[in-house]
Motif scaffolding. Structure first.
Motif, PDB file in Angstrom:
ATOM      1  N   ILE A 108       0.862  -1.183   0.000  1.00 55.93           N
ATOM      2  CA  ILE A 108       0.000   0.000   0.000  1.00 55.93           C
ATOM      3  C   ILE A 108       0.894   1.226   0.000  1.00 55.93           C
ATOM      4  CG2 ILE A 108      -1.654   1.358   1.336  1.00 55.93           C
ATOM      5  CD1 ILE A 108      -2.886  -1.220   2.326  1.00 55.93           C
TER       6      ILE A 108
ATOM      7  N   LEU B 154      -7.039  -0.290  -2.580  1.00 52.78           N
ATOM      8  CA  LEU B 154      -5.935  -0.299  -1.629  1.00 52.78           C
ATOM      9  C   LEU B 154      -4.572  -0.306  -2.324  1.00 52.78           C
ATOM     10  CD1 LEU B 154      -7.223  -2.872   1.021  1.00 52.78           C
ATOM     11  CD2 LEU B 154      -7.258  -0.386   1.184  1.00 52.78           C
ATOM     12  N   PHE B 155      -4.435  -1.088  -3.362  1.00 50.43           N
ATOM     13  CA  PHE B 155      -3.121  -1.324  -3.949  1.00 50.43           C
ATOM     14  C   PHE B 155      -2.875  -0.577  -5.260  1.00 50.43           C
ATOM     15  CE2 PHE B 155      -4.237  -5.370  -1.677  1.00 50.43           C
ATOM     16  CZ  PHE B 155      -3.471  -5.094  -0.561  1.00 50.43           C
TER      17      PHE B 155
END
Length: 542
Positions: A398, A446-447
């Motif tokens: 992240i 998130l990523f």
């Protein structure tokens, strides 16, 4: 305070043993889900607070924060959604942990709604829960019967922090404090519950026998839920910190929220509740009592943060920190509950605020500060009741320091975790056809910072309070009124301008969506199931 049941030195000893082994880096990540209880949106340093939360803030500043993450406004329905990935009625906890006579309101998790423990075990995970359960009191539905390998904590809505007594809500649980399936009886004042929740979580993940598999840990603190009870050394840190009162401190928090980039300059802030007095109009004695309450509240959250610091240190000692996702949320907004009279019923309030003999709550006045910049409180469907901070931390995966709009809900965490764990959610489980997951995986957000694609909206109903969030629009009504209010949350997250009269077609469309969702989830008119007595002493929200 010395803990006779389990000491920090014992944890270090266990860590020392476990680190003698060489662990291969798991292909599958460990997952830690941290939930605190009754904490407002702006109670963390990373969300504008003056409370000292450096360890949680570190996760925030090294990970991602959402501006918009939603819960279900109160303890048990939130936990039902969280643990199963279902809306609460679909999971069987549409009102609370009380049986109101029909499956959507039976007060415990049904078999059709699978828990994190049940699903992740099939993917090769060890599964642990330390803290609060609150989705079923009968032994057949305790955590270890619903997929968790180990459990330490309480089954009900809360407990005193220095002894194992249930909080007096008129429906005692059969046992108070349990470890796995056994009731335990620590001596009063021999421990502090928040520390025990942390210590047992670390014990679970650090035992050498548990190292061959990835783990899922649900760390469910009861703090800072009332009764306000904290350790003297933590309370001492906050002496004098709340002398300015809620009016001035709210201005400080709002300014910090803007400087952090959490609150946009264009956004409205909620108007002050008419029942909250001006700080400067209080008497000396009133100020002393209110200051003491918030000093203890802050101390309780401070102790949670210390526990998170110990947990992170343990992960590093186990060489598991870079293979662990940590998510941090709160179960609802800060409460407007006034509970001192409950303590009087059981002989509490025999000591100063914060001690084991006291029984006090933060109250609406300070919750107005905790829920900044939003309207209303726990139990209600305005933003102050259903908004939580959301922090996710996963080193090297992240991007550090990310702030996202988010607009996610509890139901999105199960599909997120199952995708990361490569866990297939089954169509049937133990011969029972399962409720399929309604949420969206957050992995793209998130990523890769990819916005969530959600066409169907997000829905709420609890005790007659109803809401729909779809795009920028939020439709809401607060019981006993069934009159819809409409807000444009892109501009007015403070919910100050009801634009329903100007947008009748939007009201009709969202209302239609709501009633379709309600029918699909077994939601009924609250007047037909309303308990004879109120669940909690909550003042009305306007």
């Amino acid at each position: 305070m010395k803990n006779k049941a389990f000491t920090w030195m014992g944890i270090l000893f266990a860590l020392g043993l476990s680190t003698q082994y060489t662990f291969a880096q798991n292909k599958k990540p460990n997952i830690i889900l941290v939930m605190v209880d009754d904490m407002g949106y702006s109670d963390l340093g990373a969300y504008g607070s003056e409370i000292n939360t450096p360890n949680i803030d570190k996760l925030a500043f090294e990970g991602i924060r959402f501006k918009e993450f939603y819960n279900n406004s109160i303890c048990a329905p939130t936990r039902a959604s969280l643990i199963t990935g279902q809306y609460p009625h679909k999971a069987g906890v549409g009102y609370f942990d009380i049986d109101l006579g029909s499956p959507p309101y039976q007060g415990f998790l049904n078999k059709e709604s699978l828990t994190f423990g049940e699903v992740l075990k099939t993917a090769g995970y060890n599964t642990y829960l330390s803290g609060k359960w609150h989705v079923g009191k009968d032994k057949s539905v305790w955590p270890t019967q619903r997929g968790f390998d180990q459990f330490y904590g309480i089954l009900g809505g809360g407990a005193n922090y220095f002894d194992a007594e249930d909080i007096p809500l008129g429906r005692p649980y059969p046992v108070s404090l349990i470890e796995n399936n056994q009731q335990i009886h620590p001596k009063p004042n021999s421990y502090y519950f928040t520390d025990e929740v942390t210590n047992h979580a670390i014990k679970f993940i650090s035992e050498p026998a548990n190292q061959e598999k990835p783990f899922f840990l649900y760390l469910a603190y009861t703090a800072p839920h009332w009764p306000l009870q904290a350790l003297p050394e933590d309370i001492a840190k906050y002496k004098g910190k709340y002398d300015l009162g809620w009016d001035a401190l709210r201005k400080n928090r709002l300014a910090k929220l803007k400087s952090l980039g959490i609150l946009d300059e264009k956004q409205t802030i909620a108007e002050k509740d008419a029942e909250i007095p001006e700080w400067d109009n209080l008497t000396y004695d009133e100020k002393e009592l209110w200051k003491a309450k918030m000093e203890v509240y802050a101390a309780m959250l401070d102790r949670v943060d210390q526990g998170i610091g110990k947990l992170i240190a343990s992960l590093k000692a186990l060489k598991q920190d870079e293979n662990t996702l940590i998510v941090f949320i709160s179960d609802n907004g800060a409460p407007a509950e006034d509970v001192a009279h409950l303590g009087n019923k059981v002989g509490k309030n025999a000591g100063p605020v914060g001690t084991s003999g006291s029984f006090e709550s933060q109250g609406k006045n300070w919750s107005f500060l905790s829920n900044s910049p939003f309207r209303s409180f726990k139990s209600f469907a305005f933003e102050g009741g259903i908004s939580s901070p959301f922090i996710a931390w996963f080193p090297k995966k992240i991007k550090s320091g990310t702030i996202s709009k988010g607009t996610a809900h509890l139901i999105d965490l199960a599909p997120t975790f199952y995708e990361l764990a490569e866990a297939k959610y089954p169509e049937t489980f133990n011969g029972v056809k399962t409720n399929q997951l309604p949420g969206k995986s957050l992995t793209g957000l998130l990523f890769d910072n990819k916005e969530i694609q959600r066409e169907e909206g997000i829905f709420w109903e609890r005790a007659g309070n109803r809401a729909v969030r779809k795009g920028k629009w939020k439709l809401v009504s607060i019981y006993p009124s069934y009159q819809w209010q409409l807000f444009d949350l892109d501009k007015d997250r403070g919910e100050t301008q009801n634009v329903a009269a100007k947008n009748p077609l939007i009201v009709d469309a969202l209302s239609n969506d709501y009633f379709k969702w309600a029918a699909a989830n077994g939601v009924v008119d609250y007047d037909t199931i309303k308990p004879s007595a109120p669940l909690l002493p909550v003042r009305k929200s306007k």
